[in-house]
Design a protein around this motif. Structure first.
Motif, PDB file in Angstrom:
ATOM      1  N   GLN A   1     -12.945   3.799  -3.047  1.00  0.00           N
ATOM      2  CA  GLN A   1     -12.620   2.386  -2.843  1.00  0.00           C
ATOM      3  C   GLN A   1     -11.283   2.007  -3.470  1.00  0.00           C
ATOM      4  OE1 GLN A   1     -15.980   0.157  -4.283  1.00  0.00           O
ATOM      5  NE2 GLN A   1     -17.339   0.815  -2.612  1.00  0.00           N
ATOM      6  N   SER A   2     -10.914   2.694  -4.551  1.00  0.00           N
ATOM      7  CA  SER A   2      -9.657   2.376  -5.232  1.00  0.00           C
ATOM      8  C   SER A   2      -8.433   2.978  -4.547  1.00  0.00           C
ATOM      9  CB  SER A   2      -9.706   2.853  -6.691  1.00  0.00           C
ATOM     10  OG  SER A   2      -9.695   4.276  -6.760  1.00  0.00           O
ATOM     11  N   TRP A   3      -8.647   3.930  -3.609  1.00  0.00           N
ATOM     12  CA  TRP A   3      -7.534   4.608  -2.956  1.00  0.00           C
ATOM     13  C   TRP A   3      -7.493   4.434  -1.440  1.00  0.00           C
ATOM     14  CZ3 TRP A   3      -3.183   6.847  -4.661  1.00  0.00           C
ATOM     15  CH2 TRP A   3      -3.092   7.179  -6.017  1.00  0.00           C
ATOM     16  N   GLU A   4      -8.624   4.176  -0.802  1.00  0.00           N
ATOM     17  CA  GLU A   4      -8.638   4.179   0.664  1.00  0.00           C
ATOM     18  C   GLU A   4      -7.981   2.923   1.229  1.00  0.00           C
ATOM     19  OE1 GLU A   4     -11.282   5.825   4.219  1.00  0.00           O
ATOM     20  OE2 GLU A   4     -12.437   4.843   2.636  1.00  0.00           O
ATOM     21  N   GLY A   5      -7.039   3.135   2.125  1.00  0.00           N
ATOM     22  CA  GLY A   5      -6.314   2.020   2.735  1.00  0.00           C
ATOM     23  C   GLY A   5      -4.816   2.249   2.660  1.00  0.00           C
ATOM     24  N   THR A   6      -4.061   1.189   2.600  1.00  0.00           N
ATOM     25  CA  THR A   6      -2.605   1.259   2.542  1.00  0.00           C
ATOM     26  C   THR A   6      -2.132   1.286   1.089  1.00  0.00           C
ATOM     27  OG1 THR A   6      -2.414   0.049   4.630  1.00  0.00           O
ATOM     28  CG2 THR A   6      -0.456   0.116   3.234  1.00  0.00           C
ATOM     29  N   ILE A   7      -1.245   2.228   0.794  1.00  0.00           N
ATOM     30  CA  ILE A   7      -0.645   2.337  -0.538  1.00  0.00           C
ATOM     31  C   ILE A   7       0.808   1.867  -0.446  1.00  0.00           C
ATOM     32  CG2 ILE A   7      -0.119   3.859  -2.480  1.00  0.00           C
ATOM     33  CD1 ILE A   7      -3.117   3.679  -1.815  1.00  0.00           C
ATOM     34  N   LYS A   8       1.156   0.948  -1.323  1.00  0.00           N
ATOM     35  CA  LYS A   8       2.525   0.417  -1.373  1.00  0.00           C
ATOM     36  C   LYS A   8       3.267   1.071  -2.538  1.00  0.00           C
ATOM     37  CE  LYS A   8       4.996  -3.979  -2.042  1.00  0.00           C
ATOM     38  NZ  LYS A   8       4.803  -5.439  -2.218  1.00  0.00           N
ATOM     39  N   TRP A   9       4.385   1.732  -2.237  1.00  0.00           N
ATOM     40  CA  TRP A   9       5.217   2.362  -3.271  1.00  0.00           C
ATOM     41  C   TRP A   9       6.496   1.543  -3.420  1.00  0.00           C
ATOM     42  CZ3 TRP A   9       4.045   7.042  -5.883  1.00  0.00           C
ATOM     43  CH2 TRP A   9       5.031   7.471  -6.787  1.00  0.00           C
ATOM     44  N   ILE A  10       6.715   1.010  -4.609  1.00  0.00           N
ATOM     45  CA  ILE A  10       7.929   0.225  -4.898  1.00  0.00           C
ATOM     46  C   ILE A  10       8.935   1.164  -5.536  1.00  0.00           C
ATOM     47  CG2 ILE A  10       8.861  -1.799  -6.076  1.00  0.00           C
ATOM     48  CD1 ILE A  10       5.935  -2.882  -6.127  1.00  0.00           C
ATOM     49  N   ALA A  11       9.973   1.512  -4.803  1.00  0.00           N
ATOM     50  CA  ALA A  11      10.925   2.536  -5.244  1.00  0.00           C
ATOM     51  C   ALA A  11      11.944   1.978  -6.227  1.00  0.00           C
ATOM     52  CB  ALA A  11      11.641   3.128  -4.044  1.00  0.00           C
ATOM     53  N   THR A  12      12.052   2.623  -7.368  1.00  0.00           N
ATOM     54  CA  THR A  12      13.086   2.263  -8.348  1.00  0.00           C
ATOM     55  C   THR A  12      14.367   3.062  -8.110  1.00  0.00           C
ATOM     56  OG1 THR A  12      12.194   3.917  -9.882  1.00  0.00           O
ATOM     57  CG2 THR A  12      11.379   1.659 -10.102  1.00  0.00           C
TER      58      THR A  12
END
Length: 200
Positions: free
Chosen positions: A65-76
């Protein structure tokens, strides 16, 4: 119970393919029983993957539940396009059971052996330990040279072929339904399940 974890860049650019790699690393760090089952590399950058499929055992429902779906990566930091203004990149993570893989008759698979090449000692270089599995109806083929045993490589090649067929079947369903988000199509960017900040 065995679980497969599919991480996909959808049809995203190289940055999304890089995030697939980074997310896979994080998952493998958190799941000690996790290993790589299949992958599709970016056509230019070989440190980036359009999709990766991992195998893991005994995954808790809360972890899924904590990982399934869309993951957003904010690139530094973005070494691929340093002057690009966009910082947010998205990938999809999907968990599925072995039961969801397509059924496959052995008569539909042709196995070929070949030399592995590269490192691994004389046994790998002189004996045909690598195995290529070809799905005769579709012409889809995969190769395994991961192990020193031909029998082990045959088993891995068969599993990779199942995973490729699964992915192909999912793409057909996606194209037919024109869904915005379904495993290997466009990602649902408006509602990420997780946000990660870091360099690409």
């Amino acid at each position: 119970m065995k679980k497969y974890i599919q991480i996909t860049a959808g049809r995203g650019p190289v940055e999304c393919a890089r995030v697939v790699t980074l997310v896979a690393r994080k998952l493998m760090e958190e799941l000690q029983t996790c290993s790589l089952a299949d992958y599709e590399t970016h056509n230019i950058h070989h440190d980036c993957y359009m999709s990766m499929t991992l195998i893991a055992n005994d995954i808790s429902e809360s972890f899924i539940q904590s990982w399934e779906g869309t993951i957003k990566w904010i690139a530094t930091k973005n070494p691929y396009r340093p002057n690009h203004k966009r910082r947010n990149w998205f990938v999809g993570v999907h968990f599925f059971d072995e039961a969801e893989l397509p059924t496959l008759s052995e008569t539909d698979i042709q196995y070929e052996t070949c030399r592995s090449g590269g490192k691994g000692g004389q046994n790998v270089n002189k004996v045909e330990t690598a195995v290529r599995a070809i799905h005769i109806p579709t012409g889809l083929s995969v190769k395994s040279s991961d192990e020193r045993s031909q029998q082990q490589n045959k088993k891995i090649a068969r599993e990779r072929l199942l995973l490729r067929l699964y992915r192909q079947n999912q793409q057909i369903l996606i194209d037919a339904k024109t869904e915005l988000w379904c495993r290997h199509a466009s990602l649902e960017r408006g509602n990420p399940i997780k946000k990660i900040v870091g360099p690409l």
